[in-house]
Scaffold this motif. Structure first.
Motif, short mmCIF file in Angstrom:
data_model
loop_
_atom_site.label_atom_id
_atom_site.label_comp_id
_atom_site.label_asym_id
_atom_site.label_seq_id
_atom_site.Cartn_x
_atom_site.Cartn_y
_atom_site.Cartn_z
N PHE A 558 -42.76 71.59 61.47
CA PHE A 558 -41.23 71.01 61.38
C PHE A 558 -40.40 72.14 62.23
CE2 PHE A 558 -36.78 71.24 59.98
CZ PHE A 558 -36.40 69.92 59.85
N ILE A 559 -39.56 71.67 63.04
CA ILE A 559 -38.54 72.49 63.90
C ILE A 559 -37.40 71.92 63.96
CG2 ILE A 559 -38.42 73.68 66.06
CD1 ILE A 559 -41.32 73.64 66.64
N THR A 560 -36.18 72.91 63.79
CA THR A 560 -34.96 72.30 64.13
C THR A 560 -34.25 73.27 64.85
OG1 THR A 560 -32.95 71.51 62.95
CG2 THR A 560 -34.13 73.11 61.67
N GLU A 561 -33.08 72.91 65.73
CA GLU A 561 -32.23 73.76 66.25
C GLU A 561 -31.07 74.16 65.17
OE1 GLU A 561 -31.51 72.75 70.17
OE2 GLU A 561 -33.40 72.29 70.85
N GLN A 562 -30.77 73.72 64.20
CA GLN A 562 -29.86 73.66 63.45
C GLN A 562 -29.74 75.08 62.63
OE1 GLN A 562 -28.87 70.38 61.04
NE2 GLN A 562 -29.14 68.89 62.92
N GLU A 563 -28.82 75.66 62.60
CA GLU A 563 -28.70 76.88 61.76
C GLU A 563 -28.39 76.54 60.24
OE1 GLU A 563 -28.99 79.85 63.16
OE2 GLU A 563 -28.85 79.20 65.27
N GLU A 565 -30.46 77.27 55.91
CA GLU A 565 -31.66 77.03 55.47
C GLU A 565 -32.06 75.57 55.32
OE1 GLU A 565 -30.90 78.82 51.50
OE2 GLU A 565 -31.74 80.73 52.19
N SER A 566 -33.14 75.37 55.51
CA SER A 566 -33.76 73.88 55.28
C SER A 566 -34.62 73.84 54.02
CB SER A 566 -34.58 73.51 56.35
OG SER A 566 -33.71 73.28 57.60
N THR A 567 -35.13 72.84 53.43
CA THR A 567 -36.10 72.65 52.10
C THR A 567 -36.96 71.70 52.41
OG1 THR A 567 -33.98 73.35 50.58
CG2 THR A 567 -35.94 72.40 49.81
N HIS A 568 -38.12 72.27 52.34
CA HIS A 568 -39.32 71.27 52.37
C HIS A 568 -39.82 70.91 50.87
CE1 HIS A 568 -42.80 68.83 54.03
NE2 HIS A 568 -43.26 69.37 53.11
N ARG A 569 -40.07 69.82 50.66
CA ARG A 569 -40.50 69.34 49.25
C ARG A 569 -41.92 68.79 49.51
NH1 ARG A 569 -34.87 66.40 47.06
NH2 ARG A 569 -33.88 68.24 46.66
N ALA A 638 -41.87 68.38 41.81
CA ALA A 638 -41.28 68.67 43.32
C ALA A 638 -41.26 69.97 43.52
CB ALA A 638 -39.81 68.30 43.16
N VAL A 639 -42.00 70.54 44.61
CA VAL A 639 -42.33 71.83 45.02
C VAL A 639 -41.39 72.19 46.14
CG1 VAL A 639 -43.89 73.59 45.92
CG2 VAL A 639 -44.47 71.91 44.06
N ALA A 640 -40.14 73.04 46.09
CA ALA A 640 -39.23 72.92 47.24
C ALA A 640 -39.38 74.58 48.00
CB ALA A 640 -37.99 72.88 46.55
N ILE A 641 -39.52 74.49 49.16
CA ILE A 641 -39.88 75.66 49.87
C ILE A 641 -38.84 75.81 50.74
CG2 ILE A 641 -41.59 76.79 51.43
CD1 ILE A 641 -43.64 74.80 50.75
N VAL A 642 -38.06 77.20 50.75
CA VAL A 642 -37.04 77.20 51.40
C VAL A 642 -37.23 78.22 52.80
CG1 VAL A 642 -34.43 78.34 51.38
CG2 VAL A 642 -35.72 77.21 49.22
N PHE A 643 -36.76 77.68 53.87
CA PHE A 643 -37.11 78.35 55.20
C PHE A 643 -35.83 77.95 56.07
CE2 PHE A 643 -38.34 74.28 55.47
CZ PHE A 643 -38.06 73.86 56.99
N GLU A 644 -35.88 78.78 57.25
CA GLU A 644 -34.98 78.48 58.05
C GLU A 644 -35.51 78.46 59.56
OE1 GLU A 644 -32.13 81.32 58.93
OE2 GLU A 644 -31.58 81.72 56.67
N LYS A 645 -35.16 77.26 60.35
CA LYS A 645 -35.62 76.89 61.74
C LYS A 645 -37.16 76.31 61.90
CE LYS A 645 -32.41 78.55 64.46
NZ LYS A 645 -31.53 77.61 65.30
N GLN A 646 -38.13 76.82 61.35
CA GLN A 646 -39.15 76.07 61.56
C GLN A 646 -40.34 76.51 60.28
OE1 GLN A 646 -41.89 77.77 64.52
NE2 GLN A 646 -40.22 78.81 65.27
#
Length: 750
Positions: A558-563, A565-569, A638-646
């Motif tokens: 997964f990649i985003t250009e938005q600034e 934190e994103s969360t993957h579940r 629900a397993v939530a992983i916090v990351f930024e950008k990718q």
């Protein structure tokens, strides 16, 4: 007794002269009755529960309806007012739609008419004049709800396709019942005139409900059943057999997705497809022998064979919830109880479509239920409000026996994920939605991609991940209130990959950078590694995703250009004996409280088998919490992983040998290149894995992290192998950071 003449046109008078607000007020004042309201109709007498031995096996389904007739009839409004004849009491339709404007609340006229007109030793209501007087009042009220164009209203007092088409079926049933005993000419005339108008409205090919693609298959099919019933029953029908046949062909062409499921409303929905539509398909096929209906059932069942999954060690099958757009699903119910066996009439297709046996109780199970009914010493209970759908008995009394246990077991054993460990099936919906079924030796993955429509419960991205040895591992729910699913949520919750549309392609490579796009035919023949690349319909700057399907593992990128934190579940299924282990050795089990950890991986152990979830060498904050979604003998967490950008998330089936330092795969592409994947244990931290054989000699460096690591590389075939696609092998030698050889293995190139 007929309906109070002063009330026959009351609805149109109130709506026309007073407006809807006044009508609502009038209803509120007139319903329920005050203590001194005069009763115009005699009450139907109470009855005792009859001997169960009097019921024929196929008519046991009528028992609970029998014990509800008195209450149902006496709840019909029997005093002067706008609601005279309304079927109150909440017997049918959900409480939030129970109001006198909703024509669907009146569908039990068919039930009352059946008991009035059919002589049985156990039926004391046969030709009961008190029942008839109340039925006549209900028919008068029901038919007065009809709009001038022939349609009927739902609870919003608006023209409703469902209220009209399902109403046509029950009105025809009631009409035939009354005519069979030559009673109540006025009620027969009201029903006949109503059917004539409704059929004319429904069969108009220019009507809105025939616009393509047809969104609600079950509602339009109900109209065709109603039209056919009216055609057979009325002296002056307003349609022809040719017209019904033509519209049937049209519905099959435009209401069934290329994938094979029936639109609800364009997507999959087992409840409406199987328990509502297929019994009507069976009824219509009985009466028309239309060949398109048989083809429809064959295509539907073939699709659904990929969409239910057996759980190892049990006799149970489970849906892939993420596929379904309307009703929440989990376990495939094959109950033989009369009120649960709602698709029973579709057993008509067992001989021509034997695979449909998968979805039915067996004949022996049905016989056991019927024997229990016969031998019970308890009184037969009435219906539980508001679940007494009249269609249950209308279809149940006609339904044939179910399949034998042997026949159903054979169909179940022939499910594609059990008979093959390598296939790719891509099935298309009608509005840009696509369904992917990937079987590889280590797993079976089902996902939904492409277009997502606002309001759908179906989810995009991965739906279910299943292992033939471990069972269900990841399961996305379609319950919008209690569920969770595989999804990546953008910064600030700006988007969710589970609830948004994507545009994608498939490539013969380990990632989406290749230009070797696979056609639909090429994808279906792909037996080795391939990848899937997609981006948001808003553009790659919002997000892009990638999937790689190896033999014993999957990679999600997964990649985003938005600034931000994103969360993957991850919707991780935990069974009672399952244990999760984090990179630091700490553990988590089903039943534990919510947990926050920082880790580079999670390993799920189920028995001796293990599966790894790894997101690289950078520790990330992870939150675990149980949900209310239970499936396959476990609870989804629900397993939530916090990351930024990718994020690059690898899911690897490690097998049952924790001492193995390395797992390897090799896959050849049409270009001649070979993709390699190395999953190394903590024992190889800082070491390397060298390779040679049918590929150019090289090595993979292992990160110096005391955890499992996944490394990929694409290399050229060795000169000796570039001109052939015959059997080929790669030798891998794993050495630790001190240079000691820990493992040497040879793997074939797939």
């Amino acid at each position: 007794m007929t309906r109070d003449p002063s009330e026959l046109s009351r609805r149109s008078l109130l709506l026309g002269a007073l407006g809807m607000g006044a009508f609502g007020a009038a209803v509120q004042l007139a319903f329920p009755a005050s203590a001194d309201s005069p009763t115009l109709l005699p009450k139907v007498g109470a009855i005792s529960s009859p001997s169960r031995a009097l019921f024929a096996p196929n008519e046991q389904v009528l028992g609970r309806y029998l014990m509800s007739v008195t209450g149902m009839a006496n709840d019909i409004v029997d005093y002067h007012g706008a609601t005279y004849g309304f079927m109150g009491g909440g017997w049918w339709r959900s409480p939030d739609t129970q109001n006198p404007k909703n024509a669907r609340t009146m569908e039990h006229i068919a039930t009352l008419a059946w008991f009035y007109a059919n002589k049985r030793d156990w039926n004391p209501y046969y030709l009961d004049p008190k029942l008839l007087s109340r039925l006549e009042a209900a028919i008068g009220y029901y038919t007065s709800l009809q709009f001038d164009d022939g349609s009927y209203p739902d609870w919003r007092d608006k023209s409703s396709l469902a209220a009209t088409t399902f109403g046509m079926g029950v009105q025809a049933e009631a009409y035939v019942a009354l005519r069979s005993v030559m009673m109540s000419d006025q009620a027969q005339q009201q029903l006949a005139q109503s059917l004539e108008r409704s059929v004319k409205w429904f069969m108009n090919p220019e009507a809105r409900h025939w616009r393509t693609p047809i969104p609600y298959f079950n509602q339009v099919l109900a109209g065709l059943v109603g039209a056919q019933r009216a055609l057979e029953a009325l002296d002056k029908p307003t349609t022809t057999q040719d017209a019904v046949n033509e519209r049937t062909s049209f519905l099959v062409e435009h209401g069934q997705a290329p994938a094979g499921f029936l639109h609800e409303p364009y997507g999959v929905d087992f409840g409406y497809n199987f328990t509502v539509a297929l019994p009507d398909v069976a009824w219509l096929y009985r009466h028309t022998s239309h060949p398109a209906l048989l083809s429809l059932v064959q295509r539907y069942v073939e699709f659904m064979r990929y969409a239910v999954i057996p759980e190892p060690g049990t006799s149970e099958l489970f849906h892939v919830p993420a596929l379904h757009t309307r009703g929440a699903v989990s376990k495939l119910s094959r109950s033989a109880e009369e009120f649960m066996d709602r698709g029973a009439l579709a057993k008509d297709f067992l001989e021509q479509v034997p695979e449909i046996a998968l979805f039915f109780p067996t004949k022996s199970e049905k016989d056991k239920v019927r024997a229990a009914f016969l031998n019970s010493k308890k009184e037969i209970p009435p219906l539980s409000k508001p679940s007494g759908d009249p269609r249950i008995w209308m279809h149940g009394v006609l339904a044939p026996d179910g399949p034998s246990k042997t026949a159903r077991d054979q169909v179940e054993a022939a499910l594609p994920m059990l008979t093959s460990d390598r296939f790719v099936k891509r099935a298309l919906g009608s509005v840009g939605d696509e369904y992917l079924f990937v079987r590889r030796p280590g797993y079976y993955a089902v996902g939904v991609f492409g277009e997502w429509m606002q309001g759908e419960n179906s989810a995009r991205q991965l739906g279910t991940l299943w292992s033939p040895l471990m069972g269900s591992i990841l399961v996305s729910s379609n319950d919008d209130e209690a569920g969770t699913g595989w999804e990546t949520i953008g910064p600030g919750g700006e988007f969710s990959t589970r609830r948004s549309s994507t545009v994608g392609r498939f490539v013969d490579a380990r990632n989406g950078s290749s230009k070797s796009t696979l056609s639909a035919d090429e994808l279906s023949q792909q037996s080795g590694l391939f990848s899937q690349q997609a981006e948001s319909e808003e553009g790659a700057s919002q997000y892009a995703t990638g999937w790689s399907y190896w033999d014993s593992s999957l990679r999600y990128s997964f990649i985003t250009e938005q600034e931000g934190e994103s969360t993957h579940r991850l919707p991780l299924v935990l069974k009672p004996s399952d244990v999760l282990t984090f990179a630091d050795g700490s553990t988590y089990s089903a039943g534990d409280a919510d947990r926050d950890v920082t880790t580079t991986s999670i390993i799920l152990a189920r028995g001796r088998q293990r599966v790894l979830f790894s997101w690289g060498t950078e520790p990330r904050q992870v939150a675990l919490s149980p949900t209310d979604h239970e499936i396959a003998g476990g609870v989804v967490h629900a397993v939530a992983i916090v990351f930024e950008k990718q994020l690059h998330l690898n899911t690897v089936f490690l097998g049952d040998d924790p001492s193995s330092p390395v797992l390897v795969e090799a896959h050849r592409h049409e270009s001649g290149e070979v993709s390699l994947r190395v999953t190394s244990s903590p024992a190889l931290a800082g070491g390397e894995v060298s390779f040679d054989g049918s590929v150019a000699t090289g090595k993979v460096s292992i990160p110096g992290v005391a955890d499992y690591c996944v490394t990929e590389q694409t290399t050229a075939a060795s000169e000796a192998r570039t001109s052939t696609t015959g059997p080929a092998e790669v030798r891998f030698i794993a050495t630790n950071s001190q240079g000691s050889t820990l493992a040497e293995t040879v793997t074939p190139i797939v």
